[in-house]
Structure formats: structure tokens, C-alpha cells
Design an enzyme around this catalytic site. Structure first.
Site, mmCIF file in Angstrom:
data_model
loop_
_atom_site.group_PDB
_atom_site.id
_atom_site.type_symbol
_atom_site.label_atom_id
_atom_site.label_comp_id
_atom_site.label_asym_id
_atom_site.label_seq_id
_atom_site.Cartn_x
_atom_site.Cartn_y
_atom_site.Cartn_z
ATOM 1 N N LYS A 22 0.830 -1.207 0.000
ATOM 2 C CA LYS A 22 0.000 0.000 0.000
ATOM 3 C C LYS A 22 0.863 1.255 0.000
ATOM 4 O O LYS A 22 0.652 2.183 -0.782
ATOM 5 C CB LYS A 22 -0.905 -0.019 1.249
ATOM 6 C CG LYS A 22 -1.523 1.322 1.596
ATOM 7 C CD LYS A 22 -2.470 1.225 2.765
ATOM 8 C CE LYS A 22 -1.896 1.526 4.118
ATOM 9 N NZ LYS A 22 -1.540 2.915 4.411
ATOM 10 N N ASN A 23 1.854 1.268 0.901
ATOM 11 C CA ASN A 23 2.598 2.506 1.120
ATOM 12 C C ASN A 23 3.645 2.797 0.042
ATOM 13 O O ASN A 23 4.317 3.820 0.099
ATOM 14 C CB ASN A 23 3.227 2.510 2.516
ATOM 15 C CG ASN A 23 2.142 2.630 3.585
ATOM 16 O OD1 ASN A 23 0.999 2.972 3.271
ATOM 17 N ND2 ASN A 23 2.478 2.325 4.825
ATOM 18 N N CYS A 117 -5.509 7.961 9.459
ATOM 19 C CA CYS A 117 -5.682 7.171 10.679
ATOM 20 C C CYS A 117 -5.508 8.030 11.922
ATOM 21 O O CYS A 117 -4.654 8.910 11.953
ATOM 22 C CB CYS A 117 -4.638 6.065 10.725
ATOM 23 S SG CYS A 117 -5.199 4.507 10.077
ATOM 24 N N ARG A 122 -0.168 14.004 13.570
ATOM 25 C CA ARG A 122 0.298 13.889 12.196
ATOM 26 C C ARG A 122 0.279 15.203 11.413
ATOM 27 O O ARG A 122 -0.385 15.328 10.374
ATOM 28 C CB ARG A 122 -0.483 12.806 11.465
ATOM 29 C CG ARG A 122 -0.522 11.516 12.241
ATOM 30 C CD ARG A 122 -1.165 10.409 11.491
ATOM 31 N NE ARG A 122 -0.257 9.792 10.549
ATOM 32 C CZ ARG A 122 -0.632 8.870 9.664
ATOM 33 N NH1 ARG A 122 -1.860 8.500 9.598
ATOM 34 N NH2 ARG A 122 0.251 8.341 8.849
ATOM 35 N N ASP A 309 4.152 0.021 12.467
ATOM 36 C CA ASP A 309 2.898 -0.661 12.101
ATOM 37 C C ASP A 309 2.833 -2.097 12.636
ATOM 38 O O ASP A 309 1.784 -2.729 12.573
ATOM 39 C CB ASP A 309 2.750 -0.686 10.576
ATOM 40 C CG ASP A 309 2.672 0.699 9.997
ATOM 41 O OD1 ASP A 309 1.583 1.125 9.609
ATOM 42 O OD2 ASP A 309 3.707 1.387 9.972
#
Ligand code: EPU
Length: 448
Positions: A22-23, A117, A122, A309
Site C-alpha cells: 500500500k505505502n 488514521c 500527524r 505498524d
């Protein structure tokens, strides 16, 4: 809105193919904005976060086409807007990654404050610092950033603290800038390097220093061309399935992984006594009935260390170890909000500040910003094991926490219900189907 119904206590067995990362995928979709030629991305994961970035670039004028289930062609030859639509920008923090390419190619971008998220505040100050260093002018009004520059100019950029997307934005912005950009204390996550591989295929001149891996030099070029690239496998999905195998005392072979990228994780599995075997691009993980797991301490740090993560799913294994383990999160300030849910399933976990855990609080040790006067963050989980988890109703608060609660439900005896499935669909491709193929009893149902 949907929920999962899970009947736990079944050892997972079989083989699972790990999807593309994904990243990395998100940043590569944004990178297609840098050229008017076609960029073809193979191994694209079919997840909602990728859907959002694809929708964003489509709204700017990029033509996209799935050439097959996991191959996406993107052509940015008629981009008509550099304004990220508000409704899409706030859906995902990743929208911020369009800033670098849009500025580099078109000299302007309008973007709302990003969402994402709820694992911490952030902010995007490190991204803005990069853009200003490269000569851009940033204005911020009413929740919207407007950034512009006639042409970006190479500069020296140093990050005081690690930032993955900040580093990627610095690279994406500087590939078309005039002159040389030197990035120091640059992130070295494998996804950053995979983005560099794609950009070099497109004609960019980027080098990571061989003797000093956190130093990247970008020599700006006038234009970039199209390229074809296969996205690396998702390390986070791999860790999730590896933990699922061990936590259910199963035996699962993960295919299409890069074991070297999982070194820090595998070292902890070994210490705990979890069995694993590596063959080229496959990883088999098992736990034999009756094996007593050893407790271990883990601390998340930037790559090549134990990744942030992985901290949450790892707690499920720690909860089954024979003794007390400490999980220390140093990248985000709010990774442990899911623990309250886990307590409902019978886990015994205390969430503590460093001082409460007997560790002197040093703000410099953490990836997030901490201001004098702020409360000490609760960044430690003291996990008491072994606990027998039992089925419960669990509410998923974010992506990795969601996977963690599902792992808990799979390891627990009895039936669980997890709401907040949309968080899982953001980042895991066919998560429930892949689990079912391993023998899990997991079904989707509509929330009443
Ligand atoms: N930070 C700032 N200011 C900035 C940028 C970051 O204070 O301008 C802080 C963040 O709040 C965080 C720390 O710095 O406390 C590190 O953030 P980083 O920039 O490295 O994170 P990111 O690039 O936003 C990516 C992944 C995350 C992953 C982190 C690991 C993507 C889309 N996201 O986030 O993945 O945890 O790197 O550092 O690449 C996920 O996949 O669920 C996920 C959260």
C-alpha cells in the site's frame, strides 16, 4: 457499514499470497503526475486507500485504466487541475504526496489539510519545510494549503526527525528541480527505495549514498518519461499474516515476500520461540501445540528497525507469552488506543507513559513533535501473558489496530463481532477472503 463475525480458536493453515505494498503503491500513483507518458504499475493492491489516490489523480485529469486485476496504467498528458478536491483530500493523509509531483510539474497545488488514521496528530510541517527549501511559497487559510513556485530549485534538506512521506515528497519534488538536492537524515524504508527505483526507470537521477544510507542526492532533470514497475510486497500485510499463523498456533506459508525487509520482526519471532523458515520469496511461520512463548520487549524505530505498524499486531503474540513484555512505540503518539477494546477480550495490558514504566522521558527519542508543557504520551504497553482471549464485540479504531483486533478474535475462543470494517478495507486486500482460505471462520455482515 459492515462488521465481521469471527469464530475464533481455529489454527490457520495453508498458503497466502502477499499483495503489493500500500505505502509504495500510493506514492507511485502520485509519481505518474511527473510525466505525460504512460506509467504502468504491476502488483497494485486493490484496497480503498489506493482507490482514493487514484480518484484524486483522475480528478486532476490523469487517465487511468486497469490493464488487469493488479496492473494499472496511468497517463498524465492532459492534467487540467492542480487542486486536490476537498472531499478526497481529507479522506486520506496520503493525499499530501501529490504536492511534490504537482509542484514539480505544474508549479502550483491547492490541497486541504489531510485526514487519515487517528494514530496521532500527524502534522505536515516537515513536508512544508521541504517545499520552502526548494523555493515554494506556502499559504494556509481556512484549512486549505496553496503552494506555488515558478520552478523548484535544488537545495540542502535535512530532516531533524525521520519522515517517510516527507522524504518521498522531497524526492518527488526535486526530480524536476533545477540543480542538485541533497537530502540528509532521509528515510530508508524499503517503500522509499522502491519509489526511487520507479523514478530512476522514468529517467530521474537519484542516488542513495553507499557509505551513508540516510543521504540521498537528486540531480534535477528537465523531464521524465513513462516506465513499467512491479510494486514490492507489503511488509505490513506479511507481518499481519505471520502473527495470525503464530497466534492461532497454525502453520502458514506466505508467498511473494521479501524476507530481508522483515529482519527485525523475524528476530523477535525467533526470541519468542515461534518457528519460521525462509525460502527465497516465501516465509513459513508456525507454532506447535504446547510451545510456550517467551516474553520479549519491542521498540518501534525507523527502518531497518522494528516498524511502528507491527507494534499493534505484535501485542497479540505478546499476550500469549509466558510472562511480562513491554511494547514501546516511538513513532506515533497514539498507537495504543485499541488496547481498551483488547481488554474486553480478556487481554491484560497496561498502557503507560515512559515515567510510569520507569523510563526517563526524552522527547528527542520520539518521531512525533512534543512541546514543553504537553502531557507525557502513553507510548508503552506492558503486556501480561499468557492470557486466554475470549470472543467479544470489538470496535476497530484504525487500520493496524483493526487488523490487531481481528487477530485477537481469531486467537480467541468463541464468537466475536468487529465493527469498523471500512478501516480494514482501506489497507488490506480481501483480508477476510485470504483468512477464510487459511481455514478461518470469518464472515461479513451488515451492521444493524
Ligand atoms: N510528522 C510530523 N510532521 C510531518 C511529518 C511527520 O510531525 O510533517 C510526525 C508524524 O506525526 C509521526 C512521525 O513524524 O509521528 C513519523 O511520520 P512519517 O512522516 O514517517 O509517517 P508517514 O509518512 O505519514 C508512513 C506510512 C505509515 C507508517 C509511517 C512509518 C504511508 C502512507 N504511511 O506515514 O503507515 O506507519 O510512514 O513512519 O506511507 C499505515 O500504513 O497504516 C501507516 C500509518
Amino acid at each position: 457499514m459492515q462488521k465481521f463475525l469471527i469464530e475464533g480458536g481455529i489454527p490457520l493453515k495453508g498458503q497466502v499470497q502477499i499483495s503489493g505494498a500500500k505505502n509504495a503503491a500510493i506514492k507511485m500513483v502520485a509519481a505518474s503526475l511527473l510525466t505525460s507518458d504512460e506509467v504502468v504499475l504491476e502488483n497494485i493492491p486493490r484496497i480503498d486507500d489506493v482507490g482514493v489516490i487514484v480518484e484524486i489523480v483522475e480528478n486532476l485529469g490523469v487517465k487511468t485504466e486497469f490493464l488487469d486485476e493488479h496492473t494499472l496504467g496511468l497517463r498524465a498528458d492532459e492534467v487540467f487541475s492542480s487542486e486536490v478536491p476537498h472531499s478526497l483530500g481529507v479522506k486520506s493523509r496520503s493525499s499530501v504526496i501529490t504536492i511534490g509531483p504537482l509542484l514539480a510539474r505544474f508549479g502550483e497545488v491547492t490541497i486541504p489539510e489531510p485526514g487519515g488514521c487517528r494514530i496521532g496528530l500527524r502534522p505536515i510541517d516537515r513536508h512544508l519545510m521541504v517545499l520552502e527549501k526548494l523555493g515554494a511559497v506556502v499559504s494556509h487559510k481556512g484549512g486549505v494549503y496553496k503552494i506555488s513556485v515558478p520552478r523548484l530549485k535544488g537545495a540542502e534538506i535535512n530532516f531533524d526527525k525521520n519522515t517517510v512521506m516527507g522524504t518521498e515528497n522531497a524526492i518527488l519534488a526535486s526530480v524536476l528541480a533545477e540543480g542538485e538536492t541533497v537530502i540528509t537524515n532521509a528515510a530508508e524504508e524499503p517503500e522509499v527505495d522502491d519509489l526511487i527505483v520507479l523514478l530512476v526507470k522514468m529517467g530521474a537521477r537519484i542516488k542513495r549514498d553507499e557509505s551513508e544510507s540516510r543521504r540521498i542526492v537528486v540531480e534535477g532533470v528537465r523531464e521524465l518519461a513513462g516506465a513499467r514497475h512491479r510494486i514490492l510486497p507489503d511488509r505490513n500485510e506479511a507481518v499481519t499474516f505471520a502473527v495470525a499463523a503464530a497466534a492461532t498456533r497454525g502453520d502458514v506459508t506466505l508467498t511473494d515476500v521479501r524476507p530481508l525487509d522483515l529482519t527485525a520482526f523475524l528476530a523477535k519471532l525467533e526470541k519468542m520461540g515461534v518457528g519460521f523458515d525462509i525460502q527465497k520469496q516465501t516465509l513459513r511461520v508456525w507454532l506447535e501445540e504446547g510451545t510456550a512463548l517467551e516474553p520479549v520487549d519491542v521498540e518501534s524505530v525507523p527502518h531497518p528497525g522494528f516498524m511502528t505498524d507491527w507494534i499493534q499486531p505484535f501485542c497479540i503474540l505478546l499476550a500469549q507469552a509466558n510472562g511480562v513484555s513491554l511494547a514501546h512505540e516511538t513513532i506515533f503518539e497514539n498507537r495504543f488506543s485499541f488496547v481498551d477494546e483488547l481488554l474486553k477480550a480478556g487481554a491484560k495490558i497496561e498502557v503507560l507513559t515512559p515515567s510510569e514504566a520507569g523510563i526517563a522521558f526524552d522527547p528527542g527519542r520520539y518521531g512525533f513533535e512534543w512541546l514543553e508543557g504537553d502531557r507525557e504520551p502513553k507510548v508503552l504497553a506492558r503486556v501480561h501473558g499468557p492470557t486466554s482471549l475470549f470472543g467479544s464485540r470489538l470496535a476497530i479504531p484504525d487500520l493496524r489496530a483493526g487488523a490487531t483486533l481481528i487477530l485477537a478474535a481469531l486467537a480467541a475462543e468463541g464468537q466475536s463481532e468487529t465493527s469498523g470494517v471500512e478501516h480494514i478495507d482501506r489497507g488490506y486486500e480481501n483480508f477476510d477472503e485470504k483468512l477464510r482460505n487459511l481455514g478461518a471462520k470469518i464472515e461479513r455482515a451488515e451492521l444493524e
